[in-house]
Design a protein around this motif. Structure first.
Motif, PDB file in Angstrom:
ATOM      1  N   ALA A  50     -15.849   9.967  25.011  1.00 16.59           N
ATOM      2  CA  ALA A  50     -16.867  10.540  25.899  1.00 16.59           C
ATOM      3  C   ALA A  50     -17.653  11.650  25.201  1.00 16.59           C
ATOM      4  O   ALA A  50     -18.847  11.822  25.461  1.00 16.59           O
ATOM      5  CB  ALA A  50     -16.210  11.073  27.173  1.00 16.59           C
ATOM      6  N   LEU A  51     -16.986  12.375  24.292  1.00 16.27           N
ATOM      7  CA  LEU A  51     -17.646  13.467  23.571  1.00 16.27           C
ATOM      8  C   LEU A  51     -18.311  12.999  22.273  1.00 16.27           C
ATOM      9  O   LEU A  51     -18.869  13.799  21.536  1.00 16.27           O
ATOM     10  CB  LEU A  51     -16.628  14.569  23.253  1.00 16.27           C
ATOM     11  N   GLY A  52     -18.227  11.690  21.999  1.00 13.90           N
ATOM     12  CA  GLY A  52     -18.876  11.134  20.814  1.00 13.90           C
ATOM     13  C   GLY A  52     -18.057  11.190  19.542  1.00 13.90           C
ATOM     14  O   GLY A  52     -18.559  10.875  18.469  1.00 13.90           O
ATOM     15  N   GLY A  53     -16.791  11.591  19.631  1.00 13.40           N
ATOM     16  CA  GLY A  53     -15.963  11.750  18.434  1.00 13.40           C
ATOM     17  C   GLY A  53     -15.211  10.515  17.983  1.00 13.40           C
ATOM     18  O   GLY A  53     -14.726  10.472  16.856  1.00 13.40           O
ATOM     19  N   LEU A  58     -16.006  -1.472  21.900  1.00 12.74           N
ATOM     20  CA  LEU A  58     -15.935  -2.007  23.269  1.00 12.74           C
ATOM     21  C   LEU A  58     -16.007  -0.839  24.239  1.00 12.74           C
ATOM     22  O   LEU A  58     -15.922   0.320  23.841  1.00 12.74           O
ATOM     23  CB  LEU A  58     -14.592  -2.727  23.485  1.00 12.74           C
ATOM     24  N   GLY A  59     -16.059  -1.145  25.522  1.00 13.29           N
ATOM     25  CA  GLY A  59     -15.928  -0.092  26.518  1.00 13.29           C
ATOM     26  C   GLY A  59     -14.553   0.548  26.388  1.00 13.29           C
ATOM     27  O   GLY A  59     -13.594  -0.108  25.959  1.00 13.29           O
ATOM     28  N   VAL A  60     -14.447   1.804  26.753  1.00 10.23           N
ATOM     29  CA  VAL A  60     -13.187   2.525  26.552  1.00 10.23           C
ATOM     30  C   VAL A  60     -12.025   1.865  27.298  1.00 10.23           C
ATOM     31  O   VAL A  60     -10.922   1.754  26.753  1.00 10.23           O
ATOM     32  CB  VAL A  60     -13.328   4.023  26.893  1.00 10.23           C
ATOM     33  N   ASP A  61     -12.232   1.404  28.526  1.00  8.98           N
ATOM     34  CA  ASP A  61     -11.154   0.753  29.275  1.00  8.98           C
ATOM     35  C   ASP A  61     -10.654  -0.504  28.571  1.00  8.98           C
ATOM     36  O   ASP A  61      -9.451  -0.727  28.444  1.00  8.98           O
ATOM     37  CB  ASP A  61     -11.597   0.393  30.693  1.00  8.98           C
ATOM     38  N   GLU A  62     -11.606  -1.317  28.104  1.00  5.79           N
ATOM     39  CA  GLU A  62     -11.232  -2.555  27.418  1.00  5.79           C
ATOM     40  C   GLU A  62     -10.522  -2.255  26.096  1.00  5.79           C
ATOM     41  O   GLU A  62      -9.529  -2.885  25.752  1.00  5.79           O
ATOM     42  CB  GLU A  62     -12.476  -3.413  27.179  1.00  5.79           C
ATOM     43  N   TRP A  63     -11.050  -1.272  25.334  1.00  2.00           N
ATOM     44  CA  TRP A  63     -10.437  -0.931  24.050  1.00  2.00           C
ATOM     45  C   TRP A  63      -9.010  -0.429  24.252  1.00  2.00           C
ATOM     46  O   TRP A  63      -8.088  -0.850  23.544  1.00  2.00           O
ATOM     47  CB  TRP A  63     -11.264   0.122  23.303  1.00  2.00           C
ATOM     48  N   LEU A  64      -8.817   0.481  25.213  1.00  2.00           N
ATOM     49  CA  LEU A  64      -7.474   1.018  25.468  1.00  2.00           C
ATOM     50  C   LEU A  64      -6.508  -0.086  25.883  1.00  2.00           C
ATOM     51  O   LEU A  64      -5.351  -0.098  25.449  1.00  2.00           O
ATOM     52  CB  LEU A  64      -7.525   2.111  26.540  1.00  2.00           C
ATOM     53  N   LYS A  92      -3.186  27.349  21.569  1.00  2.00           N
ATOM     54  CA  LYS A  92      -4.579  27.431  21.982  1.00  2.00           C
ATOM     55  C   LYS A  92      -5.136  26.013  21.904  1.00  2.00           C
ATOM     56  O   LYS A  92      -5.162  25.409  20.846  1.00  2.00           O
ATOM     57  CB  LYS A  92      -5.360  28.345  21.037  1.00  2.00           C
ATOM     58  N   PHE A  93      -5.545  25.470  23.040  1.00  2.00           N
ATOM     59  CA  PHE A  93      -6.019  24.092  23.082  1.00  2.00           C
ATOM     60  C   PHE A  93      -7.504  24.038  22.765  1.00  2.00           C
ATOM     61  O   PHE A  93      -8.297  24.814  23.283  1.00  2.00           O
ATOM     62  CB  PHE A  93      -5.771  23.472  24.461  1.00  2.00           C
ATOM     63  N   SER A  94      -7.867  23.092  21.929  1.00  2.00           N
ATOM     64  CA  SER A  94      -9.247  22.867  21.547  1.00  2.00           C
ATOM     65  C   SER A  94      -9.990  22.173  22.680  1.00  2.00           C
ATOM     66  O   SER A  94      -9.396  21.457  23.473  1.00  2.00           O
ATOM     67  CB  SER A  94      -9.284  21.986  20.296  1.00  2.00           C
ATOM     68  N   GLN A  95     -11.281  22.370  22.737  1.00  2.00           N
ATOM     69  CA  GLN A  95     -12.095  21.633  23.700  1.00  2.00           C
ATOM     70  C   GLN A  95     -12.202  20.175  23.308  1.00  2.00           C
ATOM     71  O   GLN A  95     -12.492  19.329  24.109  1.00  2.00           O
ATOM     72  CB  GLN A  95     -13.504  22.253  23.792  1.00  2.00           C
ATOM     73  N   ARG A  96     -11.990  19.889  22.030  1.00  2.00           N
ATOM     74  CA  ARG A  96     -12.034  18.512  21.510  1.00  2.00           C
ATOM     75  C   ARG A  96     -10.601  18.153  21.125  1.00  2.00           C
ATOM     76  O   ARG A  96     -10.121  18.588  20.100  1.00  2.00           O
ATOM     77  CB  ARG A  96     -12.954  18.398  20.321  1.00  2.00           C
TER      78      ARG A  96
END
Length: 98
Positions: A50-53, A58-64, A92-96
């Motif tokens: 979703a963040l482009g990383g 494929l779509g994320v649901d299909e790929w997962l 410390k959690f990253s935003q990414r």
């Protein structure tokens, strides 16, 4: 049995060059006995996509769905006990996440 980090699982499932031959060989040794990925890895891939990383073909649901059903792959559950322990850390959690 071996536990795969999110990036290792992603690179392995994508067949990318980031995964070294040594790591690919190690993974193939464990396909029969189990390749474990944390359920949180599914969330990390979704968020990173979703963040482009982590661009997916494929779509994320299909790929997962496909990547978590490869031979030998088992998804380890993530429950409220894991969440509570994670929140009690001083990390410390990253935003990414990926």
């Amino acid at each position: 049995m071996i536990v795969l980090d999110t990036h290792i699982w992603f690179w392995w499932a994508q067949g990318t060059s980031e995964l070294t031959n040594e790591l690919a060989g190690c993974i193939s040794q464990y396909e029969d006995s189990g390749l474990i990925i944390s359920a949180i890895s599914l969330l990390e891939v979704s968020r990173a996509t979703a963040l482009g990383g982590m661009p997916l073909p494929l779509g994320v649901d299909e790929w997962l769905s496909l990547a978590s059903s490869y031979p030998g792959v088992q998804v380890a559950e993530f429950d409220s006990c894991h969440s509570c322990r994670g929140l009690s850390t001083t990390w410390k959690f990253s935003q990414r996440p990926c």
